[in-house]
Design a protein around this motif. Structure first.
Motif, short mmCIF file in Angstrom:
data_model
loop_
_atom_site.label_atom_id
_atom_site.label_comp_id
_atom_site.label_asym_id
_atom_site.label_seq_id
_atom_site.Cartn_x
_atom_site.Cartn_y
_atom_site.Cartn_z
N ARG A 91 13.40 6.28 -0.67
CA ARG A 91 12.38 6.18 0.37
C ARG A 91 12.63 4.94 1.23
O ARG A 91 13.27 4.00 0.78
CB ARG A 91 10.96 6.17 -0.22
N ASP A 138 8.16 0.91 0.31
CA ASP A 138 7.35 1.10 -0.88
C ASP A 138 6.24 2.12 -0.63
O ASP A 138 5.78 2.29 0.49
CB ASP A 138 6.67 -0.22 -1.29
N GLU A 139 5.80 2.75 -1.74
CA GLU A 139 4.75 3.75 -1.62
C GLU A 139 3.46 3.15 -1.03
O GLU A 139 2.78 3.78 -0.24
CB GLU A 139 4.45 4.35 -2.99
#
Ligand code: NAI
Ligand code: MG
Length: 355
Positions: free
Chosen positions: A57, A60-61
């Motif tokens: 990704r 970060d989430e």
């Protein structure tokens, strides 16, 4: 506005030459704030294409929540030949601009004294424009889709989304800016002859806002005509207001005629200050020169100055920019894109020493 003297800045150096030019901007801020009582805490956000390659990704989430806590974000560039551009741009850069309502993208284009424009025999009096680019909708709304993917019948639809609210607030911002500049001129880039829905709305809203600013000389140009005018008669342009895609293209022209893509900065501004604003050079990660230490850091340094201005320190902005101007005017220290042989670090050190 009263100004606190301590700032928490997120540093998102990103990819390619982003990592090389950001230290130059940070060094300029450090030098310019020394002894002023202003204290800046920097936090590195390790997001970007390398992060994507190891984590799957781009950020970060809980990245947006984390980023929202800062006073501002200082950004290098995002993009790498190893990651598809639509992922790099859509999973990090554009969502930050959109989520944080940084709907103004403010990009000065100015021929610094001492530099020779590719348009020969122009001086710093001829090229001094600023682009107010709509930064949250328009052609970069992200709407659309693809069907029959991979087949001969494949279709892609890319929808431009223009709202009265979005147009009105960006045009108003541009008029306000024009009233503060000596020439008080505003050019609206349109294309209402061909884009007969969106750009007709753009013109109607802009014409309406113009009535509130009788002291500003307001003109409309088709975007192709204004692109040509930037090259043939840049002195006739001051503030330019335009849609997201038009602004992306026009500011590459503006930076190039000011010497190089490495010069112009861009501020992604949330004027209401509900969210942090974000400051970056307009160039990308330049994979063709990345790792050589020769990227021009002026755009990144100028963006750092814009950030200090946004935080309420116009004097620090002016100190950094004046130092850049002295280094450029000196003529000795220039990166290869400006015809010199200096390194990124040489320019950074020269600017710091001028400060
Ligand atoms: P680019 O701006 O990275 O490079 C275009 C040309 O200008 C290259 O020849 C490069 O060497 C030169 N250049 C750019 N900045 C320079 C500097 N500071 N000093 C000297 N020369 C400089 O644009 P390109 O090649 O279209 O995109 C490369 C990558 O960057 C792609 O992945 C793209 O998606 C990404 N990108 C990211 C942006 C951002 O993070 N805001 C903006 C534009 C592109
Ligand atoms: Mg661009």
């Amino acid at each position: 506005m009263t100004h606190k003297q301590t700032y928490n800045i997120a540093v998102l150096a990103g990819d390619g030459i982003g990592k090389e030019v950001v230290p130059a901007g940070l060094a300029a801020i450090e030098a310019a704030t020394k002894g002023t009582g202003i204290s800046i805490t920097l936090t590195d956000l390790p997001w970007g294409c390398d992060y994507y390659l190891s984590h799957g990704r781009m950020m970060d989430e809980d990245g947006f929540e984390r980023a929202a806590a800062f006073d501002a974000i200082y950004l290098g560039a995002i993009g790498s030949p190893k990651v598809p551009d639509h992922i790099a741009v859509w999973d990090l850069l554009l969502p930050l601009r959109q989520r944080f309502q940084q709907y103004v993208n403010l990009r000065p284009m100015r021929l610094l004294p001492g530099l020779t424009s590719p348009l020969a025999h122009r001086t710093s009096a001829d090229i001094d424009m600023v682009c107010v680019r709509e930064n949250s909708e328009g052609e970069y709304s992200g709407l659309g889709g693809r069907i029959h993917v991979g087949t001969p019948y494949e279709v892609a639809e890319q929808t431009g989304l223009f709202t009265r609210h979005g147009i009105e607030r960006i045009v108003r911002y541009a008029f306000e800016l024009a009233t503060k500049r000596p020439r008080r001129m505003l050019a609206s880039a349109t294309k209402s002859n061909a884009l007969r829905h969106a750009m007709v709305l753009w013109d109607e809203v802009a014409d309406g806002v113009a009535k509130d600013y009788p002291s500003v000389e307001y003109r409309k140009y088709h975007v192709d005509a204004i692109a040509a005018r930037m090259v043939t008669n840049p002195a006739s342009l001051d503030v330019i207001v335009c849609s997201n895609l038009f602004g992306d293209v026009l500011t590459d022209i503006g930076s190039a005629i000011s010497g190089s893509l490495g010069i112009a900065p861009g501020a992604n501004i949330n004027p209401e200050r509900t969210f942090p604003s974000m400051f970056e050079p307009i160039h990308g990660s330049a994979p063709d020169i990345a790792g050589k230490g020769i990227a021009n850091p002026i755009g990144a340094i100028w963006a750092a100055a814009q950030m200090m201005d946004h935080l309420g320190h116009r004097d620090i902005h002016d100190r950094i920019l004046a130092a850049v101007e002295r280094v450029v005017a000196g003529g000795q220290i220039r990166t290869p894109d400006l015809g010199g042989t200096s390194k990124t670090a040489d320019v950074a050190a020269a600017v710091v020493s001028e400060i």
